[in-house]
Design a protein around this motif. Structure first.
Motif, mmCIF file in Angstrom:
data_model
loop_
_atom_site.group_PDB
_atom_site.id
_atom_site.type_symbol
_atom_site.label_atom_id
_atom_site.label_comp_id
_atom_site.label_asym_id
_atom_site.label_seq_id
_atom_site.Cartn_x
_atom_site.Cartn_y
_atom_site.Cartn_z
ATOM 1 N N HIS A 214 0.486 -1.464 0.271
ATOM 2 C CA HIS A 214 -0.052 -0.376 0.128
ATOM 3 C C HIS A 214 1.153 1.277 -0.338
ATOM 4 N N VAL A 215 0.343 2.046 -0.897
ATOM 5 C CA VAL A 215 1.418 3.365 -1.073
ATOM 6 C C VAL A 215 0.083 4.804 -1.077
ATOM 7 N N PRO A 216 0.353 5.365 0.325
ATOM 8 C CA PRO A 216 -0.670 5.936 0.309
ATOM 9 C C PRO A 216 -0.360 7.062 -0.267
ATOM 10 N N PRO A 217 -1.581 7.510 -0.728
ATOM 11 C CA PRO A 217 -2.161 8.841 -1.234
ATOM 12 C C PRO A 217 -1.946 10.574 -1.181
ATOM 13 N N SER A 218 -1.785 11.267 -1.698
ATOM 14 C CA SER A 218 -1.845 12.256 -1.297
ATOM 15 C C SER A 218 -2.588 13.052 -2.395
ATOM 16 N N ILE A 219 -3.682 13.944 -1.226
ATOM 17 C CA ILE A 219 -4.927 14.371 -2.134
ATOM 18 C C ILE A 219 -4.841 14.759 -2.935
ATOM 19 N N LEU A 220 -3.262 15.698 -3.407
ATOM 20 C CA LEU A 220 -2.791 16.667 -4.345
ATOM 21 C C LEU A 220 -2.229 16.435 -5.648
ATOM 22 N N GLN A 221 -2.400 14.686 -5.735
ATOM 23 C CA GLN A 221 -2.210 14.395 -7.289
ATOM 24 C C GLN A 221 -3.474 13.997 -7.792
ATOM 25 N N VAL A 222 -4.395 14.359 -7.251
ATOM 26 C CA VAL A 222 -5.783 14.982 -8.279
ATOM 27 C C VAL A 222 -5.886 15.939 -9.078
ATOM 28 N N PRO A 223 -5.706 15.804 -10.111
ATOM 29 C CA PRO A 223 -6.113 16.729 -11.208
ATOM 30 C C PRO A 223 -6.939 18.355 -10.513
ATOM 31 N N GLY A 224 -6.163 19.052 -10.324
ATOM 32 C CA GLY A 224 -7.824 20.495 -9.890
ATOM 33 C C GLY A 224 -7.450 20.130 -8.188
ATOM 34 N N ALA A 225 -7.017 19.669 -7.727
ATOM 35 C CA ALA A 225 -7.307 19.666 -6.134
ATOM 36 C C ALA A 225 -6.343 20.723 -6.016
ATOM 37 N N LYS A 226 -5.824 21.432 -5.942
ATOM 38 C CA LYS A 226 -5.060 22.396 -4.849
ATOM 39 C C LYS A 226 -6.017 23.687 -5.064
ATOM 40 N N ASP A 227 -7.828 22.889 -5.916
ATOM 41 C CA ASP A 227 -8.680 23.943 -5.891
ATOM 42 C C ASP A 227 -9.418 24.601 -5.012
ATOM 43 N N VAL A 228 -9.752 23.302 -3.880
ATOM 44 C CA VAL A 228 -10.455 23.018 -2.946
ATOM 45 C C VAL A 228 -9.387 22.297 -1.796
ATOM 46 N N ALA A 229 -8.688 22.082 -1.854
ATOM 47 C CA ALA A 229 -7.320 20.654 -0.734
ATOM 48 C C ALA A 229 -6.069 21.766 -0.392
ATOM 49 N N VAL A 230 -6.137 21.248 0.651
ATOM 50 C CA VAL A 230 -5.042 21.885 1.577
ATOM 51 C C VAL A 230 -4.443 20.292 1.915
ATOM 52 N N GLU A 231 -3.421 20.013 2.440
ATOM 53 C CA GLU A 231 -3.403 18.949 3.053
ATOM 54 C C GLU A 231 -1.682 19.369 4.070
ATOM 55 N N LEU A 232 -1.402 18.385 5.091
ATOM 56 C CA LEU A 232 -0.820 18.529 6.167
ATOM 57 C C LEU A 232 0.922 17.487 5.909
ATOM 58 N N TYR A 233 1.563 18.144 5.815
ATOM 59 C CA TYR A 233 2.847 16.677 5.886
ATOM 60 C C TYR A 233 3.924 17.167 6.801
ATOM 61 N N SER A 234 4.303 15.898 7.873
ATOM 62 C CA SER A 234 4.985 16.443 8.833
ATOM 63 C C SER A 234 5.666 15.148 8.780
ATOM 64 N N LEU A 235 7.478 16.255 10.351
ATOM 65 C CA LEU A 235 8.788 14.926 9.584
ATOM 66 C C LEU A 235 8.081 13.813 10.415
ATOM 67 N N THR A 236 7.257 13.977 11.013
ATOM 68 C CA THR A 236 7.380 13.557 12.751
ATOM 69 C C THR A 236 7.336 11.882 12.476
ATOM 70 N N LYS A 237 6.653 11.747 11.560
ATOM 71 C CA LYS A 237 7.121 9.686 11.519
ATOM 72 C C LYS A 237 8.098 9.426 10.368
ATOM 73 N N SER A 238 8.116 10.250 9.543
ATOM 74 C CA SER A 238 8.608 9.988 8.080
ATOM 75 C C SER A 238 10.173 10.116 7.971
#
Length: 391
Positions: A214-238
């Motif tokens: 399983h490779v978790p997808p970023s919601i921003l990979q969806v074309p046009g997502a930046k019209d309505v989406a923001v994403e929080l990424y953290s160095l905590t776990k990664s």
């Protein structure tokens, strides 16, 4: 004195387990803590070395930039391009945060106010529920769980909400239920919020923790997502940098800009040597998340294989650093808090009661994979001792 926002907060749901754990530890007992999701893996050596070097430069002791130093935002943009194929403008579509939790909390104040409504999964990480409430908004729950269809429940929650929600909160892989989704799911979410003139806030805390292909997808990979989406990424776990408190809000430029403006009144950003170290680790240790991911996968297998041998069968999660475990049938008459207390008292193992994660959490406990395999094996022996009804 009256503290209006604080009075709205319920007692911390995990406090009784923490108190009981400390009581036994003070008595000399070895209680294995699999409750608090506090990563134990050491941060990359290059991050520590760069932090020391940067801290010795007195120029880095001054106030930093609220939005994050330019090279840090550039490094985050480069990471998103490498990892997800998503192009981000570091000037307008990236804002550094003091951890994802701080970023999320302040973002709710930027997006919501009294009279507004947010859709939030339940059960959920507590700040996802209480962040909108602290901002003055009402919360309508989207039920989650092994027997739930999130997208169907999302539609129902929307129809039952008034006023119409402005914000949808998502987080996949999900804490605590460990639910994972695919790219098509993200497409459906983006389409849903676009049709309803909403903003979707995706907390991507477990972006790099996916197992068994399983490779978790970023919601921003969806074309046009930046019209309505923001994403929080953290160095905590990664990158195993929990205490460093370095995260990012990325995506829609208006929303990112709104958070940056609010934060300009609230803070001057993280200590600059931390930002410098985070920049270096993202640029020079791009494969570190794979190392951390393998550790969590191995711990997951050790825990669940061991629990299976004592009669507690749990489906293996495909992501996160947690296991969401239904309370075994012989103990189903107990609340999650009662069951968790029993595991501490009888098995010397601390877990998080599911009821602390909001509606839908009862009937479950959450294990955090924050101990090595040897300690997890020891925990299983303690659980076996406690759960006598399993035979």
């Amino acid at each position: 004195m009256e503290f209006r926002r604080i009075h709205a907060l319920p007692p911390y749901a995990f406090a009784p387990i923490e108190a009981l754990k400390q009581e036994f530890r003070r008595a000399g007992e070895d209680v294995i803590d699999l409750g608090f999701g506090n990563p134990d893996i050491a941060s990359p050596e290059i991050a520590v070395a760069k932090l020391i070097e940067a801290a010795q430069n007195k120029k880095n002791h001054r106030y930093s930039m609220t939005r994050g130093i330019p090279k840090l935002r550039e490094a985050a943009s480069d990471l998103y391009m490498r990892r997800f194929g998503v192009e981000l403008d570091p000037e307008t579509e990236v804002c550094a945060t003091i951890g994802a939790k701080e970023g999320f909390s302040h973002l709710m104040f930027a997006l919501l106010g009294p009279g507004d409504t947010a859709l939030v999964p339940a059960p959920s990480y507590p700040i996802h529920i209480w962040g909108p409430i602290l901002a003055g908004a009402a919360v309508h729950y989207v039920r989650m769980g092994p027997d739930q269809d999130f997208l169907v429940n999302l539609q129902a929650a929307w129809e039952q909400s008034w006023p119409r929600p402005r914000v949808l909160v998502t987080s996949f892989p999900h804490n605590p239920t460990t639910m994972c989704v695919d790219y098509e799911f993200m497409e459906a979410v983006v389409a849903f919020v676009k049709e309803r003139d909403m903003v979707v806030v995706h907390d991507f805390a477990y972006a790099d923790l996916g197992f068994d292909g399983h490779v978790p997808p970023s919601i921003l990979q969806v074309p046009g997502a930046k019209d309505v989406a923001v994403e929080l990424y953290s160095l905590t776990k990664s990158f195993s940098m929990a205490g460093w408190r370095q995260g990012f809000l990325v995506g829609n430029s208006e929303v990112v800009g709104a958070l940056a403006k609010l934060k300009s009144y609230l803070d001057y950003g993280a200590f600059q040597p931390i930002q410098i170290a985070a920049t270096v680790v993202m640029n020079e240790e791009p494969d570190y998340p794979k190392f951390a991911n393998e550790i969590y996968r191995s711990r997951r297998d050790t825990l669940l294989d061991g629990l299976s041998k004592i009669g507690w069968e749990i489906e293996k999660p495909m992501g996160t650093m947690f296991v969401w475990a239904p309370i075994p049938e012989p103990y189903s008459d107990m609340t999650s808090l009662e069951f968790a207390k029993m595991l501490v008292a009888e098995g010397k193992v601390a877990v998080s009661p599911g009821g602390g994660f909001g509606p839908g959490g009862e009937g479950f406990v959450r294990f955090a994979l924050v101990e090595n395999e040897q300690r997890i094996t020891q925990a299983i022996r303690g659980i076996r001792k406690a759960l006598t009804k399993l035979g």
